[in-house]
Design a protein around this motif. Structure first.
Motif, PDB file in Angstrom:
ATOM      1  N   ILE A  83      -4.080  11.339  -4.723  1.00  0.00           N
ATOM      2  CA  ILE A  83      -3.063  12.498  -4.403  1.00  0.00           C
ATOM      3  C   ILE A  83      -2.278  12.069  -3.083  1.00  0.00           C
ATOM      4  N   LYS A  84      -0.889  12.293  -3.065  1.00  0.00           N
ATOM      5  CA  LYS A  84      -0.008  12.043  -2.023  1.00  0.00           C
ATOM      6  C   LYS A  84       0.159  13.568  -1.733  1.00  0.00           C
ATOM      7  N   LEU A  85      -0.020  13.730  -0.289  1.00  0.00           N
ATOM      8  CA  LEU A  85       0.331  14.959   0.268  1.00  0.00           C
ATOM      9  C   LEU A  85       1.406  14.876   1.487  1.00  0.00           C
ATOM     10  N   GLU A 103       0.042   7.675   5.981  1.00  0.00           N
ATOM     11  CA  GLU A 103       1.113   7.031   5.998  1.00  0.00           C
ATOM     12  C   GLU A 103       1.953   7.120   7.245  1.00  0.00           C
ATOM     13  N   HIS A 104       2.294   6.036   7.751  1.00  0.00           N
ATOM     14  CA  HIS A 104       3.365   5.944   8.556  1.00  0.00           C
ATOM     15  C   HIS A 104       2.830   6.096  10.012  1.00  0.00           C
ATOM     16  N   ALA A 105       2.470   7.184  10.559  1.00  0.00           N
ATOM     17  CA  ALA A 105       1.778   7.522  11.870  1.00  0.00           C
ATOM     18  C   ALA A 105       2.665   6.981  12.686  1.00  0.00           C
ATOM     19  N   THR A 128       5.764  -1.208   1.968  1.00  0.00           N
ATOM     20  CA  THR A 128       7.477  -1.315   2.142  1.00  0.00           C
ATOM     21  C   THR A 128       8.014  -0.004   1.967  1.00  0.00           C
ATOM     22  N   ASP A 129       7.565   0.995   1.665  1.00  0.00           N
ATOM     23  CA  ASP A 129       8.116   2.216   1.573  1.00  0.00           C
ATOM     24  C   ASP A 129       9.436   2.194   1.071  1.00  0.00           C
ATOM     25  N   SER A 130       9.574   1.794  -0.190  1.00  0.00           N
ATOM     26  CA  SER A 130      10.854   1.612  -1.200  1.00  0.00           C
ATOM     27  C   SER A 130      11.919   0.649  -0.736  1.00  0.00           C
ATOM     28  N   ILE A 150       2.113   3.554  -5.600  1.00  0.00           N
ATOM     29  CA  ILE A 150       3.181   4.407  -5.571  1.00  0.00           C
ATOM     30  C   ILE A 150       2.684   5.718  -5.009  1.00  0.00           C
ATOM     31  N   VAL A 151       3.332   6.020  -4.000  1.00  0.00           N
ATOM     32  CA  VAL A 151       3.093   7.293  -3.250  1.00  0.00           C
ATOM     33  C   VAL A 151       4.160   8.395  -3.442  1.00  0.00           C
ATOM     34  N   GLY A 152       4.542   8.960  -4.726  1.00  0.00           N
ATOM     35  CA  GLY A 152       5.596   9.929  -4.972  1.00  0.00           C
ATOM     36  C   GLY A 152       6.570   9.785  -5.854  1.00  0.00           C
ATOM     37  N   SER A 191       0.717  -1.059   0.067  1.00  0.00           N
ATOM     38  CA  SER A 191       0.150   0.061   0.130  1.00  0.00           C
ATOM     39  C   SER A 191       0.746   1.175   0.002  1.00  0.00           C
ATOM     40  N   HIS A 192       2.040   1.197   0.290  1.00  0.00           N
ATOM     41  CA  HIS A 192       3.041   2.593   0.337  1.00  0.00           C
ATOM     42  C   HIS A 192       4.311   2.244  -0.490  1.00  0.00           C
ATOM     43  N   ASN A 193       4.668   2.365  -1.511  1.00  0.00           N
ATOM     44  CA  ASN A 193       5.874   2.366  -2.153  1.00  0.00           C
ATOM     45  C   ASN A 193       6.459   3.482  -3.088  1.00  0.00           C
ATOM     46  N   HIS A 194       7.342   3.263  -3.440  1.00  0.00           N
ATOM     47  CA  HIS A 194       8.043   4.221  -4.431  1.00  0.00           C
ATOM     48  C   HIS A 194       8.980   3.340  -5.200  1.00  0.00           C
ATOM     49  N   LEU A 195       9.265   3.721  -6.554  1.00  0.00           N
ATOM     50  CA  LEU A 195       9.836   3.064  -7.620  1.00  0.00           C
ATOM     51  C   LEU A 195      11.224   3.087  -7.688  1.00  0.00           C
TER      52      LEU A 195
END
Ligand SMILES: [Zn+2]
Length: 389
Positions: free
Chosen positions: A175-177, A236-238, A308-310, A109-111, A64-68
């Motif tokens: 949208i990622k903020l 995200e994260h919290a 996994t956030d990258s 992908i969040v950014g 649910s949260h990654n970057h490429l």
């Protein structure tokens, strides 16, 4: 033409008991049935039998949260994201393969800069390259003095509106903020809030108008309060979430997306960014806080998914962390299947193995209900009814 996949057991991701010797009937890209072999005995049409009787079958996993383009162990994550688009598309390819090999068939992908996530999403859809199906956000919206600022910055309501619309026009799904500070940057504290309530509201309004939602980078402090008040969907994260914020998340039916490996794994931020004493201190303090806070999150009944956030390929490690913080193995599996699909608003077609849903599934030699670490041994992956690894 049907395929009948015979398994050792099916864990369908709904939270129900496993189906021993369960079978999955696939027609084209969809699940046409699920149950015991005898239920499919009189089936008309050609049936190809696939013997997976030494494997446990689960739904394809959802990150649910990654970057490429980012590899945390290389350090300077924002510098990596700011590299030229051609280079970053190529740099993304091995990362995408790692995710796929680990059983991830859907990834949010969040950014990214230069809309490379949107181009890569299309390349995967066109089957130019193998990869998980992507949900993408285009360029993250970030204040010029905020965490996450690489090339594009959005200051003030008008820039937020314009960049949100441009993202959607190019093909973004959400949208990622970036609302609060982060761990992997030394400029600001983790709970620094870079946006005003009006700016957060603008992002939410523009996303709403488009039938989408906002995923907000928010660790804690006043920025997390703003996210809850102004109606972002996923937090995200919290890492620093407090009692009253957790109550707000539960009452408003929001989602928390846990990302642990970047903080805890030896190949995460510690590998290079520990050279910066400010980041090292942040990491060590945050590790303790996150373990306590997520114990509370798990027991609060808050909606929870994982990313996994990258840290490409480490979704199983994310699950392992969740179990260490007090989750059951079933809760950890739900956080990357059923619940993740709900968080990402794709539960009508993905997340569980049920008739009518897309046939994304993975095979494991050992039962993850016995030991969550078994999730790291994915031996095959099917996406859209076809074996891709
Ligand atoms: Zn991230």
């Amino acid at each position: 033409m049907y395929q009948l996949i015979k398994s050792k057991a099916i864990l369908d991701g709904t939270g129900s008991a496993p189906i021993p010797e369960g079978c999955l009937l696939i027609q084209n890209d969809r699940i046409a049935g699920i149950g015991k072999e005898e239920e499919f005995a009189g089936l008309d049409g050609i049936v190809e039998m696939v013997d997976c009787t030494s494997h446990y079958i689960l739904p394809g996993l959802i990150d649910s949260h990654n970057h490429l383009s980012i590899v945390p162990a290389l350090g300077d994550q924002l510098g990596q994201m700011a590299l030229p688009p051609g280079r970053n598309i190529l740099r993304s390819l091995p990362n995408i393969q790692k995710s796929l090999q680990s059983g991830v068939t859907t990834m949010r992908i969040v950014g990214e800069e230069n809309f490379i996530d949107i181009d890569i999403k299309k390349a995967i859809e066109e089957e130019l390259i193998p990869g998980p199906r992507l949900l993408v956000s285009g360029r993250g919206l970030v204040a010029s003095n905020g965490h996450g600022a690489a090339l594009t910055v959005s200051d003030g309501e008008e820039e937020i509106r314009r960049h949100a619309r441009e993202n959607f026009a190019k093909g973004a799904d959400l949208i990622k903020l970036f609302v609060t500070g982060g761990i992997s940057s030394s400029k600001t504290g983790i709970d620094f809030c870079s946006y005003s309530s009006k700016e957060v509201r603008m992002a939410v309004e523009e996303a709403d108008r488009y039938g989408s939602y906002v995923a907000a980078h928010a660790h804690g402090g006043p920025g997390l309060d703003l996210c809850i008040e102004e109606g972002v969907r996923t937090i995200e994260h919290a890492a620093l979430i407090n009692e009253s914020q957790l109550e707000g998340v539960v009452n408003k039916d929001l989602w928390i997306i846990g990302t642990f490996s970047i903080l805890f794994h030896e190949t995460g931020i510690e590998q290079t960014d520990f050279n910066d004493p400010v980041i090292k201190d942040k990491v060590l303090r945050t590790r303790e806080i996150v373990s306590e806070n997520f114990h509370r999150v798990i027991h609060s009944g808050a909606n929870l998914a994982l990313g996994t956030d990258s840290m490409h390929g480490l979704l199983a490690y994310e699950m392992e962390c969740l179990v260490r913080f007090g989750a059951t193995n079933i809760q950890a599996i739900s956080a990357v299947t059923k619940h993740a699909a709900e968080a990402l608003r794709i539960e009508d077609r993905l997340g569980t193995l049920e008739k009518g849903k897309i046939a994304d599934f993975i095979g494991l030699p050992a039962n993850p209900l016995d030991d969550i670490k078994n999730m790291s041994q994915v031996e095959f992956v099917y996406k859209n009814g076809k074996q891709i690894t």
